[in-house]
Design a protein around this motif. Structure first.
Motif, short mmCIF file in Angstrom:
data_model
loop_
_atom_site.label_atom_id
_atom_site.label_comp_id
_atom_site.label_asym_id
_atom_site.label_seq_id
_atom_site.Cartn_x
_atom_site.Cartn_y
_atom_site.Cartn_z
N MET A 1 -0.49 -3.21 -7.41
CA MET A 1 -1.47 -4.30 -7.34
C MET A 1 -0.73 -5.64 -7.27
N SER A 2 -1.06 -6.43 -6.26
CA SER A 2 -0.33 -7.67 -6.05
C SER A 2 -1.29 -8.85 -6.08
N THR A 3 -0.80 -10.01 -6.49
CA THR A 3 -1.67 -11.20 -6.47
C THR A 3 -1.93 -11.66 -5.04
N ILE A 4 -1.14 -11.15 -4.09
CA ILE A 4 -1.42 -11.43 -2.67
C ILE A 4 -2.17 -10.22 -2.13
N LEU A 7 -0.91 -7.07 0.01
CA LEU A 7 0.54 -7.09 0.23
C LEU A 7 1.26 -6.44 -0.95
N ASP A 8 1.38 -5.13 -0.90
CA ASP A 8 2.11 -4.39 -1.93
C ASP A 8 3.49 -3.99 -1.46
N SER A 9 3.72 -4.07 -0.15
CA SER A 9 5.07 -3.84 0.38
C SER A 9 5.16 -4.58 1.72
N TRP A 10 6.41 -4.73 2.18
CA TRP A 10 6.60 -5.40 3.46
C TRP A 10 6.60 -4.40 4.62
N ALA A 11 6.07 -3.20 4.39
CA ALA A 11 5.95 -2.22 5.47
C ALA A 11 4.73 -2.57 6.32
N VAL A 12 4.83 -3.69 7.00
CA VAL A 12 3.71 -4.19 7.81
C VAL A 12 4.25 -4.65 9.16
N ASP A 13 3.36 -4.72 10.13
CA ASP A 13 3.69 -5.33 11.41
C ASP A 13 3.32 -6.81 11.29
N VAL A 20 -0.43 -15.39 3.63
CA VAL A 20 0.18 -14.64 2.51
C VAL A 20 0.43 -15.61 1.35
N TYR A 21 -0.62 -15.93 0.63
CA TYR A 21 -0.45 -16.69 -0.62
C TYR A 21 -1.31 -16.02 -1.68
N PRO A 22 -0.95 -16.22 -2.94
CA PRO A 22 -1.67 -15.52 -4.01
C PRO A 22 -3.12 -15.99 -4.15
N PHE A 23 -3.94 -15.12 -4.67
CA PHE A 23 -5.34 -15.41 -5.02
C PHE A 23 -6.16 -15.90 -3.82
N THR B 253 7.60 -3.37 10.23
CA THR B 253 7.44 -2.67 11.50
C THR B 253 7.15 -3.69 12.60
N LEU B 315 5.79 -18.72 -0.97
CA LEU B 315 4.55 -17.95 -0.93
C LEU B 315 3.35 -18.65 -1.57
#
Lengths: 73, 454
Positions: A1-4, A7-13, A20-23, B253, B315
């Motif tokens: 669980m992330s405040t963003i 976004l729990d990992s950077w495994a994204v395209d 991507v900022y919190p809350f 990715t 961020l």
């Protein structure tokens, strides 16, 4: 669980990622808090300035001090 | 360089870091101006030379061993999975490596080295201001090498490196160096100040602190303005300007190129521009308020605001950066005067507060606001969390900052090298130079009058 959110990992395209900022979702509340702080600052500042001016106006030997300051340039 | 796109990317990156180095020079100009402004007339030249000469000393030692430390120490050694020194990475950055000179196959090492070096100057320069008007130059320059070319670069290897053990194990996140530059330098300065003691006359017999006002407040504030300006270069230098997911070789990715922070996690220059300005503003507003319009603390508040928000400014939302900047400034200001009264610490320019306390607080706040956010684009790294950030702040401020500063100052004090004699402090550290200057002025005056009188 992330405040963003999401976004729990950077495994994204990155082509599919936007903000991507919190809350996220609290932007309006944050702006309201920010504006309240801004207005509050002005209120505090004016009160503080008034108190300072008041104190200066009641200074002893005001006329002598003014002449000294004029001479000091 | 394989093709023109690759060549263009490389040359852009080279030029990008080069520009940051030029901008960061202004930080040092600013530090020199505000230290001279804060010192009294009888100590000007000593103050200026003390800060100026750390430039060559930290530069050559950073070339000889500082840069190698950064590449060889990310695993501790022996903290992260029993891995020792990284000799392979260190070899390409040792002073005898062929990449540490003109090399048409490597456009980046020189400018990247220089960007880190300018951080080293900043770390040493932060300490410089707090110890003015009583430290011996020789002692300060040894301390400057210790913080600039050893202590801070170990912390950078640990917590400001994509493979650093603190990032891997603790999830440590400190994108624009709240801890890795500011908290460590503030902690180091505090360690030295504890041993060095206050300037003569700083405390009354009953322990009440006296204000020692700057001889030139304008020079002080212009110096701080210049530090703000140079800070833009510092922020830009903390980013990798452009990189492809294949080069990062992590979990990202797709084929979209990006700017990243030092951990190779995506961010944008736009993000840090928003947050730099909003945290500066939060700090200035709070600095003005808490100090009731004192110019030195208002400007210092701006700096403290940026420093507090720096850990997460890649961020944060801009309003978060503004509020965090204000909170850090309030705490730094209050702590400065509390520590001064309670422990009789004479920090001449408030560096321990503005850099040390604000940096420490900023690292801790990032742990809450960015809780659960991935610290790295690589698999197996801890996410950002409050405990990891708190431990990181202690390592920066206490273990790599306060401790080496205190121990080295104790040794220097033990051999009588730390502090100038009392009589010299009262006469002024420039006494010899001032007398020579006056003699030269009198000679020239006499000569010109003799000519005038025929």
């Amino acid at each position: 669980m992330s405040t963003i959110k999401g976004l729990d990992s950077w495994a994204v395209d990155l082509a599919e990622v936007g903000a991507v900022y919190p809350f996220q979702g609290t932007e309006v509340a944050m702006v309201i808090i920010g504006v309240v702080l801004w207005i509050g600052w002005h209120i505090w500042q004016i009160k503080s300035e008034n108190a300072e001016i008041e104190e200066d106006l009641h200074m002893a030997d005001k006329r002598k001090k003014a002449i000294e300051e004029i001479d000091r340039y | 360089m394989g093709n023109n796109l690759e060549a263009l990317t490389t040359i852009f990156t080279e030029f990008y870091y080069w520009v940051t180095v030029v901008m960061m020079f202004l930080i040092h100009v600013g530090f020199c101006m505000y230290e001279v402004g804060a010192s009294r007339r009888r100590n000007h030249m000593h103050t200026l030379m003390k800060n100026t000469m750390l430039i060559p000393l930290v530069t050559i030692t950073f070339f000889f061993f500082g840069w190698w430390i950064y590449w060889a120490f990310p695993h501790g050694p022996w903290i992260d999975g029993g891995k020792g020194l990284d000799f392979a990475a260190g070899a390409a950055n040792a002073p005898w490596a062929d990449t540490m000179g003109t090399n048409l196959g490597d456009h980046i090492t020189g400018v990247f080295w220089a960007a880190f070096l300018l951080f080293s100057w900043t770390a040493a320069s932060i300490v410089s201001g707090s110890v003015i008007e009583r430290i011996r130059s020789g002692a300060f320059w040894i301390l400057a090498v210790l913080i600039g070319s050893v202590a801070w670069i170990i912390d950078a290897a640990w917590g400001w490196h994509w493979d650093g053990w603190m990032v891997h194990i603790l999830g440590y996140h400190d994108a624009y160096a709240s801890g890795v530059i500011h908290a460590i330098a503030g902690g180091f300065a505090l360690g030295v100040l504890v041993v060095l003691g206050p300037r003569l006359g700083k405390f009354a017999a009953d322990g009440t602190p006296r204000d020692i006002p700057p001889h030139n407040p304008w020079l002080v504030t212009i110096g701080l303005f210049l530090i703000y300006t140079g800070f833009w270069g510092f922020y830009a230098a903390c980013n990798v300007p452009i990189i492809s997911p294949e080069v990062i070789d992590g979990q990202i990715t797709g084929v979209t190129w990006t700017a990243t922070n030092i951990y190779l996690a995506p961010t944008t220059l736009s993000a840090i521009t928003f947050n730099f300005l909003m945290s500066l503003s939060g700090g200035l507003l709070m600095g003005y308020m808490v100090s009731k319009g004192d110019s030195f603390w208002t400007y210092s508040g701006g700096l403290a605001g940026i420093i507090t928000a720096s850990a997460g400014n890649d961020l944060y939302h801009p309003i978060q950066a503004m509020i965090i900047g204000g909170v850090g400034t309030f705490c730094a200001y209050k702590l400065h005067f509390w520590v001064e009264r309670k422990f009789k610490i004479d920090d001449a320019v408030g560096a321990v507060a503005v850099h040390g306390y604000a940096g420490f607080i900023g690292v801790c706040i990032a742990g809450f606001v960015l809780w659960g956010v991935p610290s790295s684009p690589y698999e197996g790294y801890a996410a950002i969390n409050p405990l990891g950030q708190f431990l990181g702040a202690i390592i920066m401020f206490g273990v790599l900052g306060f401790l080496p500063g205190y121990v080295c100052a104790r040794i220097l004090n033990g051999v009588g090298l730390l502090r100038v004699p009392k009589d010299i402090e009262l006469l002024g550290l420039d006494i010899k130079g001032d007398e020579d200057y006056q003699r030269a002025v009198n000679d020239v005056r006499d000569a010109e009058k003799a000519i005038l009188n025929g």
